[in-house]
Motif scaffolding. Sequence first.
Motif, PDB file in Angstrom:
ATOM      1  N   THR A 141      31.878  14.101  32.782  1.00  0.00           N
ATOM      2  CA  THR A 141      32.989  14.646  31.992  1.00  0.00           C
ATOM      3  C   THR A 141      33.956  13.497  31.755  1.00  0.00           C
ATOM      4  OG1 THR A 141      34.912  16.086  31.926  1.00  0.00           O
ATOM      5  CG2 THR A 141      34.159  15.442  34.105  1.00  0.00           C
TER       6      THR A 141
ATOM      7  N   SER B 138      37.044  13.869  31.349  1.00  0.00           N
ATOM      8  CA  SER B 138      38.341  14.229  31.929  1.00  0.00           C
ATOM      9  C   SER B 138      38.405  13.791  33.393  1.00  0.00           C
ATOM     10  CB  SER B 138      38.545  15.752  31.834  1.00  0.00           C
ATOM     11  OG  SER B 138      39.437  16.188  32.839  1.00  0.00           O
TER      12      SER B 138
ATOM     13  N   PHE C 195      35.782  25.354  35.175  1.00  0.00           N
ATOM     14  CA  PHE C 195      37.090  24.700  34.907  1.00  0.00           C
ATOM     15  C   PHE C 195      37.114  23.897  33.608  1.00  0.00           C
ATOM     16  CE2 PHE C 195      36.174  24.182  39.564  1.00  0.00           C
ATOM     17  CZ  PHE C 195      36.877  25.295  40.002  1.00  0.00           C
ATOM     18  N   GLN C 196      35.976  23.758  32.935  1.00  0.00           N
ATOM     19  CA  GLN C 196      35.943  22.939  31.713  1.00  0.00           C
ATOM     20  C   GLN C 196      36.481  23.746  30.527  1.00  0.00           C
ATOM     21  OE1 GLN C 196      31.972  22.036  30.248  1.00  0.00           O
ATOM     22  NE2 GLN C 196      32.495  19.869  30.165  1.00  0.00           N
ATOM     23  N   THR C 197      37.269  23.075  29.683  1.00  0.00           N
ATOM     24  CA  THR C 197      37.812  23.749  28.504  1.00  0.00           C
ATOM     25  C   THR C 197      37.160  23.184  27.237  1.00  0.00           C
ATOM     26  OG1 THR C 197      39.534  22.085  28.220  1.00  0.00           O
ATOM     27  CG2 THR C 197      40.081  23.984  29.630  1.00  0.00           C
ATOM     28  N   ILE C 198      37.364  23.876  26.139  1.00  0.00           N
ATOM     29  CA  ILE C 198      36.864  23.385  24.848  1.00  0.00           C
ATOM     30  C   ILE C 198      37.541  22.043  24.514  1.00  0.00           C
ATOM     31  CG2 ILE C 198      36.951  23.875  22.345  1.00  0.00           C
ATOM     32  CD1 ILE C 198      34.819  25.469  23.666  1.00  0.00           C
ATOM     33  N   GLU C 199      38.814  21.911  24.913  1.00  0.00           N
ATOM     34  CA  GLU C 199      39.533  20.643  24.693  1.00  0.00           C
ATOM     35  C   GLU C 199      38.824  19.507  25.441  1.00  0.00           C
ATOM     36  OE1 GLU C 199      41.070  23.507  25.151  1.00  0.00           O
ATOM     37  OE2 GLU C 199      42.215  23.646  23.281  1.00  0.00           O
ATOM     38  N   ASN C 200      38.389  19.797  26.670  1.00  0.00           N
ATOM     39  CA  ASN C 200      37.660  18.778  27.441  1.00  0.00           C
ATOM     40  C   ASN C 200      36.424  18.316  26.671  1.00  0.00           C
ATOM     41  OD1 ASN C 200      38.152  20.504  30.618  1.00  0.00           O
ATOM     42  ND2 ASN C 200      39.315  18.782  29.782  1.00  0.00           N
TER      43      ASN C 200
ATOM     44  N   LEU D 150      38.982  16.781  35.694  1.00  0.00           N
ATOM     45  CA  LEU D 150      37.796  17.594  35.944  1.00  0.00           C
ATOM     46  C   LEU D 150      36.781  16.827  36.789  1.00  0.00           C
ATOM     47  CD1 LEU D 150      36.190  20.191  35.525  1.00  0.00           C
ATOM     48  CD2 LEU D 150      35.509  19.368  33.262  1.00  0.00           C
TER      49      LEU D 150
ATOM     50  N   SER E 107      34.798  25.968  18.605  1.00  0.00           N
ATOM     51  CA  SER E 107      35.133  27.387  18.809  1.00  0.00           C
ATOM     52  C   SER E 107      34.529  28.279  17.721  1.00  0.00           C
ATOM     53  CB  SER E 107      36.657  27.588  18.786  1.00  0.00           C
ATOM     54  OG  SER E 107      37.308  26.567  19.470  1.00  0.00           O
TER      55      SER E 107
ATOM     56  N   VAL F 144      37.897  20.776  18.231  1.00  0.00           N
ATOM     57  CA  VAL F 144      38.177  22.000  18.996  1.00  0.00           C
ATOM     58  C   VAL F 144      37.878  23.218  18.122  1.00  0.00           C
ATOM     59  CG1 VAL F 144      40.025  23.393  20.028  1.00  0.00           C
ATOM     60  CG2 VAL F 144      39.872  20.967  20.559  1.00  0.00           C
TER      61      VAL F 144
END
Length: 366
Positions: free
Chosen positions: A165, A167, A210-215, A170, A25, A21
């Motif tokens: 993905t 997730s 809706f995708q995050t860096i965590e995903n 997601l 970033s 992560v």
Amino acid sequence: MLETSIDAIINKEILTKENLVRLLSSSEEESAVIFKKAAEVKAKYVGRKVYFRGLIEYSNRCKKNCFYCGVRAGNTQTGRYELTDDEVLEAAKFAWENKYASLVIQSGERNDKAFIKKIGGLLQSIKQLSGGKLGITLSMGEQTEETYRYWYDCGAHRYLLRIETSSRELFEKLHPHNALHCYDRRLEALYSLRKSGYQVGTGVMMGLPFQTIENLADDLMFFKDFDIDMVGMGPYIEHEHTPLYKYSDLLLSRTERFNLSMKMVALLRIIMKDINIAATTAMQTLDPQGREKAILYGANVIMPNLTPLKYREDYMLYADKPGITEDPEDSRAYLESRIKMIGETIGYNEWGDSKHFAARNINQTD
Ligand code: 5AD
Ligand code: SF4
């Protein structure tokens, strides 16, 4: 100070999700450290070499309705096509004569008997045409284990099936909720492919709404946990005639999506040193030099398009897909010069199989 902390993380033996992560970033300046490390890992473990896989987009007929994809069954604004046998064999011949050594045959998803049989026959003809020497990767979605085995017996030996993905949450936002679009089935299909003997490839899209860096960090962990042999991933690019288009205002800028994609390639190379990683067309869509950059940052496979030109406009997974008018001969010459220019060599006449796959199989039979 930040520089040192990135350096410290990047040189760790094992990267945790939190590390990933942090690295995903990273600022532009920090990313340079990641790219440099990835280039070193690539040179050491797989060499500064690129393998060509001639891409045949066999058909845009698809029974699925993924919310992001321009080829989805529900898009009535595209013509539908399927290559003739002669067209497929012509493209295969081009690959063979140009020493590409491998093909990727990609298609929208169909599971009817006629389709399955047709692909089986084509695989056999391609093998015959090249004295068994042309390697074949298939990318035809979720099929039964029986079909996977049948196609393997007909001559395919690698298969790409993107998880899109890792997730589940997601995944469910990106697909209709029905048996045709089911996260668990996708996973099962990946396991069936592994059991059937294929080198297995998967991949994700980066920069989805809706995708995050965590995903994305989880996606990298997913590749590692599954012990995948190959990865083809690319930035998400919106397509006007799809349901996901309405969320376009949630997206990162095209540059940000591109940069994120490059970081994903580099980090994947760092955590999975000997797998095959593709420099994909979607990367080229967001940056004309996108594929070359991906190669410098860790990718080692490129898929020059061999689909007959008259069909290209209809295989529009996303908007502005490049190469609509680029004929195979021009594309070969262009790519060859670009790859030489960045100091890499092309693995002509070599299958360029995943070293990771070979290593796992040796370990298992020991
Ligand atoms: N943007 C980027 N990639 C896409 N794909 C489908 N639609 C899009 C899009 N809008 C990718 C998916 C799929 C592959 C055939 O194309 O990852 O697996
Ligand atoms: Fe069909 Fe693949 Fe597009 Fe989904 S992503 S609609 S399965 S071509």
